[in-house]
Design an enzyme around this catalytic site. Structure first.
Site, mmCIF file in Angstrom:
data_model
loop_
_atom_site.group_PDB
_atom_site.id
_atom_site.type_symbol
_atom_site.label_atom_id
_atom_site.label_comp_id
_atom_site.label_asym_id
_atom_site.label_seq_id
_atom_site.Cartn_x
_atom_site.Cartn_y
_atom_site.Cartn_z
ATOM 1 N N GLY A 9 31.462 1.909 -30.080
ATOM 2 C CA GLY A 9 31.964 0.535 -30.007
ATOM 3 C C GLY A 9 31.672 -0.134 -31.332
ATOM 4 O O GLY A 9 30.503 -0.351 -31.681
ATOM 5 N N ARG A 88 28.430 -11.362 -15.921
ATOM 6 C CA ARG A 88 28.326 -10.002 -16.470
ATOM 7 C C ARG A 88 28.841 -8.982 -15.442
ATOM 8 O O ARG A 88 29.452 -7.992 -15.804
ATOM 9 C CB ARG A 88 26.874 -9.678 -16.838
ATOM 10 N N ASP A 148 16.646 -11.250 -24.017
ATOM 11 C CA ASP A 148 16.225 -12.362 -23.156
ATOM 12 C C ASP A 148 14.924 -12.978 -23.676
ATOM 13 O O ASP A 148 14.770 -14.204 -23.713
ATOM 14 C CB ASP A 148 16.032 -11.870 -21.711
ATOM 15 N N ARG A 151 15.503 -15.014 -26.838
ATOM 16 C CA ARG A 151 16.039 -16.363 -26.549
ATOM 17 C C ARG A 151 14.925 -17.300 -26.103
ATOM 18 O O ARG A 151 14.801 -18.419 -26.603
ATOM 19 C CB ARG A 151 17.125 -16.253 -25.467
ATOM 20 N N HIS A 175 19.346 -8.254 -16.225
ATOM 21 C CA HIS A 175 19.904 -9.071 -17.303
ATOM 22 C C HIS A 175 20.949 -9.970 -16.660
ATOM 23 O O HIS A 175 22.104 -9.640 -16.558
ATOM 24 C CB HIS A 175 20.545 -8.126 -18.326
HETATM 25 N N1 APR Z 1 35.274 4.173 -26.792
HETATM 26 C C1 APR Z 1 34.888 3.561 -27.922
HETATM 27 N N2 APR Z 1 35.033 2.240 -28.115
HETATM 28 C C2 APR Z 1 35.587 1.516 -27.147
HETATM 29 C C3 APR Z 1 36.022 2.096 -25.914
HETATM 30 C C4 APR Z 1 35.842 3.491 -25.763
HETATM 31 N N3 APR Z 1 36.194 4.119 -24.652
HETATM 32 N N4 APR Z 1 36.524 1.110 -25.142
HETATM 33 C C5 APR Z 1 36.421 -0.032 -25.841
HETATM 34 N N5 APR Z 1 35.854 0.196 -27.038
HETATM 35 C C6 APR Z 1 35.547 -0.736 -28.123
HETATM 36 C C7 APR Z 1 36.634 -1.785 -28.336
HETATM 37 O O1 APR Z 1 37.746 -1.264 -29.030
HETATM 38 C C8 APR Z 1 35.875 -2.841 -29.138
HETATM 39 O O2 APR Z 1 36.005 -2.659 -30.540
HETATM 40 O O3 APR Z 1 34.402 -1.487 -27.832
HETATM 41 C C9 APR Z 1 34.409 -2.621 -28.724
HETATM 42 C C10 APR Z 1 33.789 -3.802 -28.011
HETATM 43 O O4 APR Z 1 33.660 -4.812 -28.949
HETATM 44 P P1 APR Z 1 33.848 -6.367 -28.622
HETATM 45 O O5 APR Z 1 35.103 -6.551 -27.853
HETATM 46 O O6 APR Z 1 33.663 -7.106 -29.899
HETATM 47 O O7 APR Z 1 32.662 -6.674 -27.611
HETATM 48 P P2 APR Z 1 31.126 -6.949 -27.993
HETATM 49 O O8 APR Z 1 30.909 -8.399 -28.173
HETATM 50 O O9 APR Z 1 30.729 -6.017 -29.069
HETATM 51 O O10 APR Z 1 30.428 -6.548 -26.618
HETATM 52 C C11 APR Z 1 30.365 -5.207 -26.202
HETATM 53 O O11 APR Z 1 28.178 -5.436 -25.262
HETATM 54 O O12 APR Z 1 26.851 -7.328 -25.057
HETATM 55 C C12 APR Z 1 27.735 -6.471 -24.409
HETATM 56 O O13 APR Z 1 28.756 -7.826 -22.705
HETATM 57 C C13 APR Z 1 28.976 -7.175 -23.936
HETATM 58 O O14 APR Z 1 29.840 -5.385 -22.586
HETATM 59 C C14 APR Z 1 29.953 -6.053 -23.829
HETATM 60 C C15 APR Z 1 29.527 -5.115 -24.952
#
Ligand code: APR
Length: 308
Positions: A9, A88, A148, A151, A175
């Site tokens: 991600g 969440r 947590d 914060r 969480h």
């Molecule tokens: N494999 C790899 N990457 C993926 C996949 C996958 N199968 N599915 C989604 N993604 C990527 C998306 O393309 C995106 O770039 O995961 C990334 C998520 O990034 P954001 O949308 O910016 O989300 P973010 O704020 O990083 O949060 C990610 O962490 O804190 C938690 O609640 C939040 O569940 C969320 C996660």
């Protein structure tokens, strides 16, 4: 040989975490995302920051898992983030499928890694990663408590105008709305906060901590917090890679500790090269104990939704 950390991600949380790890110079970093070009672009941008930072690490981005092979640690941040009005738990359907698929790939390429889960709902996502990986529980755990507590520590330091580094807090449990602050263990320079701050003000800060994620979601409107979650996850990676034996709150599978079994909850743990090296059992008041059990049952109720 340098350690290797893969961050799955390359969104807000993943990129922040990856950059912090690179900035510390403690490991080569592989960023993975399904969006073409995103991890490659961010990875290259981070790599080009290393001469300025003065660190000798490699950072690459990819849409596949070959480059992640034999990672020491894999941080899973892939998934959707909250929008205003969402809890969440509302993320569970989408994110559990993502974590399931990601974990299968992670295990195939890095069978000996430690998995740090960051995506939400956190405790349930840990449970999914454990289920799929079949790793021992000391190698699958989650980041939520560092955030947590960060914060809560921020609010206390602002209230008292003292260094954040002098503030120690203890927040247990899930969480989310069911987190359990152990106020008797919260101190500033060793002095209990109950001697320094009136009860109603402490209650207010606890409530703000419980709502900490939502407060930021409501401000951002298009996503959720990422700087603090990103660096919190990187701190756990650092504790493991440097074998610091640091006591940090982790979401960990409980098997009898605190009278709870078969479910993940946030508990202070000793983090070192083997992952979770010890689960710390604190003495809790009857109210705190009941709060922790309620929190664990809330997580347990999510398991059937994921079919595990
Ligand atoms: N494999 C790899 N990457 C993926 C996949 C996958 N199968 N599915 C989604 N993604 C990527 C998306 O393309 C995106 O770039 O995961 C990334 C998520 O990034 P954001 O949308 O910016 O989300 P973010 O704020 O990083 O949060 C990610 O962490 O804190 C938690 O609640 C939040 O569940 C969320 C996660």
């Amino acid at each position: 040989m340098r350690s290797k950390v893969s961050v799955i991600g390359a969104g807000n949380v993943g990129a922040t975490c990856a950059f912090r790890i690179a900035e510390m110079g403690i490991a080569d970093v592989v960023l993975v995302d399904i969006v073409e070009g995103l991890p490659q672009g961010k990875g290259l941008d981070m790599l080009e920051a290393t001469p300025v930072l003065g660190v000798d690490v490699n950072v690459i981005g990819t849409n596949g898992y070959e480059e992640t092979a034999n990672s020491d640690i894999v941080v899973i941040t892939s998934g959707i983030a909250r929008k205003p009005g969402m809890s969440r738990d509302d993320l569970i359907q989408t994110n559990s499928k993502i974590v399931e698929g990601v974990t299968e790939n992670v295990v195939k390429h890095s069978p000996n890694c430690i998995i740090v889960v960051v995506c939400n709902p956190l405790d349930a996502m840990c449970q999914m990663a454990l289920h799929v990986s079949k790793f021992p529980k000391h190698r699958v755990f989650g980041q939520s408590g560092v955030l947590d507590n960060a914060r809560f520590r921020t609010f206390i330091s602002q209230e008292l105008n003292v260094s954040v580094t002098d503030v120690f807090t203890c927040v247990l449990g899930g969480h989310g709305d069911t987190m359990v602050p152990v106020i008797s263990l919260c101190t500033v320079g060793g002095v209990p906060i109950t001697d320094l701050i009136p009860k109603d003000k402490i209650d207010e800060m606890v409530q703000r901590t419980v709502n900490g994620g939502a407060e930021i979601v409501n401000l951002l409107k298009t996503g959720s917090a990422f700087y603090a979650p990103g660096v919190a996850s990187a701190q756990m990676v650092e504790a493991i890679l440097l074998d610091k034996k640091k006591i940090l709150p982790c979401s960990v599978l409980l098997e009898g500790e605190y009278g709870i079994s078969g479910v993940y909850a946030g508990i202070p743990c000793k983090l070192g090269k083997d992952g979770i090296e010890q689960i710390i059992e604190l003495k809790l008041s009857p109210d705190e104990d009941a709060g922790l059990k309620k929190s664990a049952e809330a997580v347990r109720s999510l398991l059937p939704i994921m079919g595990i």
